[in-house]
Design a protein around this motif. Structure first.
Motif, PDB file in Angstrom:
ATOM      1  N   ILE A  70     -41.726  64.916  38.005  1.00  0.00           N
ATOM      2  CA  ILE A  70     -40.604  63.991  37.970  1.00  0.00           C
ATOM      3  C   ILE A  70     -39.401  64.709  38.551  1.00  0.00           C
ATOM      4  O   ILE A  70     -39.007  65.779  38.074  1.00  0.00           O
ATOM      5  N   GLU A  71     -38.801  64.107  39.574  1.00  0.00           N
ATOM      6  CA  GLU A  71     -37.627  64.689  40.214  1.00  0.00           C
ATOM      7  C   GLU A  71     -36.428  63.791  39.972  1.00  0.00           C
ATOM      8  O   GLU A  71     -36.510  62.580  40.108  1.00  0.00           O
ATOM      9  N   ILE A  72     -35.329  64.418  39.611  1.00  0.00           N
ATOM     10  CA  ILE A  72     -34.071  63.703  39.419  1.00  0.00           C
ATOM     11  C   ILE A  72     -33.087  64.268  40.435  1.00  0.00           C
ATOM     12  O   ILE A  72     -33.004  65.490  40.604  1.00  0.00           O
ATOM     13  N   GLY A  73     -32.350  63.404  41.107  1.00  0.00           N
ATOM     14  CA  GLY A  73     -31.378  63.845  42.100  1.00  0.00           C
ATOM     15  C   GLY A  73     -30.293  64.706  41.479  1.00  0.00           C
ATOM     16  O   GLY A  73     -30.116  64.751  40.249  1.00  0.00           O
ATOM     17  N   SER A  74     -29.507  65.362  42.312  1.00  0.00           N
ATOM     18  CA  SER A  74     -28.511  66.307  41.799  1.00  0.00           C
ATOM     19  C   SER A  74     -27.411  65.618  40.992  1.00  0.00           C
ATOM     20  O   SER A  74     -27.052  66.091  39.912  1.00  0.00           O
ATOM     21  N   VAL A  75     -26.888  64.504  41.483  1.00  0.00           N
ATOM     22  CA  VAL A  75     -25.838  63.794  40.735  1.00  0.00           C
ATOM     23  C   VAL A  75     -26.415  63.219  39.445  1.00  0.00           C
ATOM     24  O   VAL A  75     -25.814  63.317  38.376  1.00  0.00           O
ATOM     25  N   ASP A  76     -27.597  62.630  39.552  1.00  0.00           N
ATOM     26  CA  ASP A  76     -28.255  62.079  38.368  1.00  0.00           C
ATOM     27  C   ASP A  76     -28.564  63.181  37.355  1.00  0.00           C
ATOM     28  O   ASP A  76     -28.415  63.000  36.147  1.00  0.00           O
ATOM     29  N   GLY A  77     -29.003  64.329  37.855  1.00  0.00           N
ATOM     30  CA  GLY A  77     -29.293  65.463  36.972  1.00  0.00           C
ATOM     31  C   GLY A  77     -28.060  65.961  36.261  1.00  0.00           C
ATOM     32  O   GLY A  77     -28.117  66.316  35.075  1.00  0.00           O
ATOM     33  N   ILE A  78     -26.931  65.985  36.973  1.00  0.00           N
ATOM     34  CA  ILE A  78     -25.665  66.400  36.350  1.00  0.00           C
ATOM     35  C   ILE A  78     -25.302  65.431  35.225  1.00  0.00           C
ATOM     36  O   ILE A  78     -24.904  65.847  34.140  1.00  0.00           O
ATOM     37  N   PHE A  79     -25.463  64.132  35.483  1.00  0.00           N
ATOM     38  CA  PHE A  79     -25.185  63.145  34.438  1.00  0.00           C
ATOM     39  C   PHE A  79     -26.117  63.321  33.251  1.00  0.00           C
ATOM     40  O   PHE A  79     -25.685  63.280  32.096  1.00  0.00           O
ATOM     41  N   ALA A  80     -27.403  63.517  33.516  1.00  0.00           N
ATOM     42  CA  ALA A  80     -28.380  63.645  32.433  1.00  0.00           C
ATOM     43  C   ALA A  80     -28.108  64.890  31.594  1.00  0.00           C
ATOM     44  O   ALA A  80     -27.999  64.807  30.363  1.00  0.00           O
TER      45      ALA A  80
END
Length: 166
Positions: A45-55
């Motif tokens: 599962i890959e999460i984008g960088s902006v999405d990862g920062i939010f998560a």
């Protein structure tokens, strides 16, 4: 009355709901890749960088808020030994009914919240059943209903506490 935990509690819950909404945004569109060969079986599962920062940021924020909430709750329980609030309970902490005045305030606020819930939940259920949107919009809808519930409750008790101090 500003330091009264009855006024702070709904604000804490609104903050937790917003942090959960941020987390939902962070994990809303992950890329999933399934590998199924003779040598390897895995799910990536890959999460984008902006999405990862939010998560990740929302999880950190949530735990920081939880620590602050726990501290405030322990402080309230220490200062008010006859009116202790358990950290986990089946009965919502909003029901701090020490006297007839608080019982009246709680009843009025709960009536307004119940009225809101009686029409918002069926609308949300219809939206969830027939909406072609991804399911995280339904989660955001649930979080929005929960947030509005606490806003209604907070505004009602704040109104009564302001009348009490004047």
């Amino acid at each position: 009355m500003k330091n009264d935990f009855r006024m702070q509690y709904p604000l804490w819950m609104m903050g937790f709901i917003i942090a959960l909404g941020m987390f939902t945004y962070g994990i809303s569109e992950p890329t999933t890749k399934v590998i199924n060969t003779e040598m390897e079986q895995s799910i990536m599962i890959e999460i984008g960088s902006v999405d990862g920062i939010f998560a990740v940021g929302s999880v950190i924020l949530y735990f920081l808020m939880l620590a602050g909430f726990s501290y405030q709750l322990m402080r309230h329980n220490k200062q008010n030994p006859t009116q202790k609030i358990p950290f986990i309970s089946f009965r919502p902490p909003e029901y701090l009914e020490q006297d007839e005045g608080m019982t009246y305030i709680t009843r009025k606020a709960s009536q307004k919240v119940y009225t809101f819930m009686s029409w918002s939940l069926p609308i949300l259920a219809i939206f969830a059943m027939f909406s072609p949107l991804p399911r995280f919009y339904t989660v955001w809808g649930i979080l929005l209903v929960a947030l509005i519930q606490y806003v209604i409750y907070y505004l009602e008790i704040r109104k009564h506490f302001k009348e009490e101090t004047q």
